[in-house]
Design a protein around this motif. Structure first.
Motif, PDB file in Angstrom:
ATOM      1  N   UNK B   1      -5.474   1.141 -13.387  1.00  0.00           N
ATOM      2  CA  UNK B   1      -5.641   1.823 -12.108  1.00  0.00           C
ATOM      3  C   UNK B   1      -4.217   2.215 -11.355  1.00  0.00           C
ATOM      4  N   UNK B   2      -4.260   3.346 -10.688  1.00  0.00           N
ATOM      5  CA  UNK B   2      -2.878   3.522  -9.798  1.00  0.00           C
ATOM      6  C   UNK B   2      -2.916   2.753  -8.639  1.00  0.00           C
ATOM      7  N   UNK B   3      -1.842   2.481  -8.236  1.00  0.00           N
ATOM      8  CA  UNK B   3      -1.680   1.585  -6.964  1.00  0.00           C
ATOM      9  C   UNK B   3      -2.354   2.452  -5.734  1.00  0.00           C
ATOM     10  N   UNK B   4      -1.922   3.582  -5.865  1.00  0.00           N
ATOM     11  CA  UNK B   4      -2.472   4.524  -4.670  1.00  0.00           C
ATOM     12  C   UNK B   4      -3.047   5.774  -5.261  1.00  0.00           C
ATOM     13  N   UNK B  25      -6.110   2.220  -2.339  1.00  0.00           N
ATOM     14  CA  UNK B  25      -4.958   1.362  -2.832  1.00  0.00           C
ATOM     15  C   UNK B  25      -5.644   0.277  -3.451  1.00  0.00           C
ATOM     16  N   UNK B  26      -4.842  -0.205  -4.395  1.00  0.00           N
ATOM     17  CA  UNK B  26      -5.332  -1.343  -5.319  1.00  0.00           C
ATOM     18  C   UNK B  26      -4.757  -2.603  -5.064  1.00  0.00           C
ATOM     19  N   UNK B 100       4.636   2.864  -1.858  1.00  0.00           N
ATOM     20  CA  UNK B 100       4.240   3.640  -2.954  1.00  0.00           C
ATOM     21  C   UNK B 100       3.413   4.857  -2.281  1.00  0.00           C
ATOM     22  N   UNK B 101       3.817   6.023  -2.788  1.00  0.00           N
ATOM     23  CA  UNK B 101       3.407   7.373  -2.486  1.00  0.00           C
ATOM     24  C   UNK B 101       2.075   7.766  -3.549  1.00  0.00           C
ATOM     25  N   UNK B 102       1.170   8.292  -2.761  1.00  0.00           N
ATOM     26  CA  UNK B 102       0.031   8.879  -3.536  1.00  0.00           C
ATOM     27  C   UNK B 102       0.597  10.032  -4.156  1.00  0.00           C
TER      28      UNK B 102
END
Lengths: 112, 111
Positions: B1-4, B25-26, B100-102
């Protein structure tokens, strides 16, 4: 005028030829950072600096170096550029909080 | 899963409409949150910080839901000039200033 200035804005170079992208801010900001932006991957942090002589790795530091000898300047150095470093690079600064950033206009780098 | 994670869109919305999009966000330890807008081929610009209590700036409202780990952005009475890509940004840990950028949500306002 408050700004973050990057140079060069556009550069085409060849594999292995060292280059430096300069970044300068005139807002007396403590925090500075570098990002690269690639299609589908968004902006990814390369390095950041909390203050003079304090730097730390972001998520994608491999192949890059930085220095922070003065508060206003934060150059990004590619010692031996490779084609996978072809990207759009942004420098940014912030007075305190890392998230409230002023960005430079970007430097588009192509490595052949 | 992506962080954002963000829905990339595109969202095509008529002028004057209200549009909302979310960002998940994770990392539950994430401390601070922001929305940026980025016009085509331009640098990102801070739109607003997102506070725990939610905040509003003119036609824009940002909310944080820590329990469900998402932030939202609501744009009312949308203007043609709102057409841009909206980036969600998360500062993962206090004192560790990694962001962290989406990948962004593209919004187009249609006349």
């Amino acid at each position: 005028e408050a700004q973050v200035t990057q140079n060069p804005r556009y550069l085409i170079t060849v594999t292995g030829k060292k280059l430096t992208v300069t970044c300068s801010q005139n807002m007396n900001h403590e925090y500075m950072s570098w990002y690269r932006q690639d299609p589908g991957l968004g902006l990814r942090q390369i390095y950041y600096s909390m203050n003079v002589e304090v730097t730390d790795k972001g998520d994608v530091p491999e192949g890059y170096k930085v220095s922070r000898k003065e508060k206003r300047n934060f150059p990004l150095i590619l010692e031996s550029p490779s084609p996978n470093q072809t990207s759009l690079y942004f420098c940014a600064s912030s007075l305190r909080r890392a998230g409230e950033l002023f960005f430079g206009e970007g430097s588009r780098l192509t490595v052949l | 899963r992506k962080e954002v994670e963000q829905d990339p869109g595109p969202f095509n919305v008529p002028e004057g409409a209200t549009v909302a999009f979310n960002c998940t966000y994770s990392n539950s330890a994430s401390q601070s949150f922001f929305w940026y807008r980025q016009d085509c081929r331009k640098e990102p610009k801070l739109l607003m910080s997102v506070y725990s209590s939610g905040n509003e700036d003119g036609r824009f409202t940002a909310q944080l839901n820590r329990a469900s780990q998402y932030i939202s952005l609501l744009i009312r009475d949308s203007k043609l000039s709102d057409s841009a890509t909206y980036l969600c940004v998360v500062n993962r840990n206090f004192g560790n200033e990694k962001l962290t950028f989406g990948t962004g949500t593209r919004l187009t306002i249609i006349p």
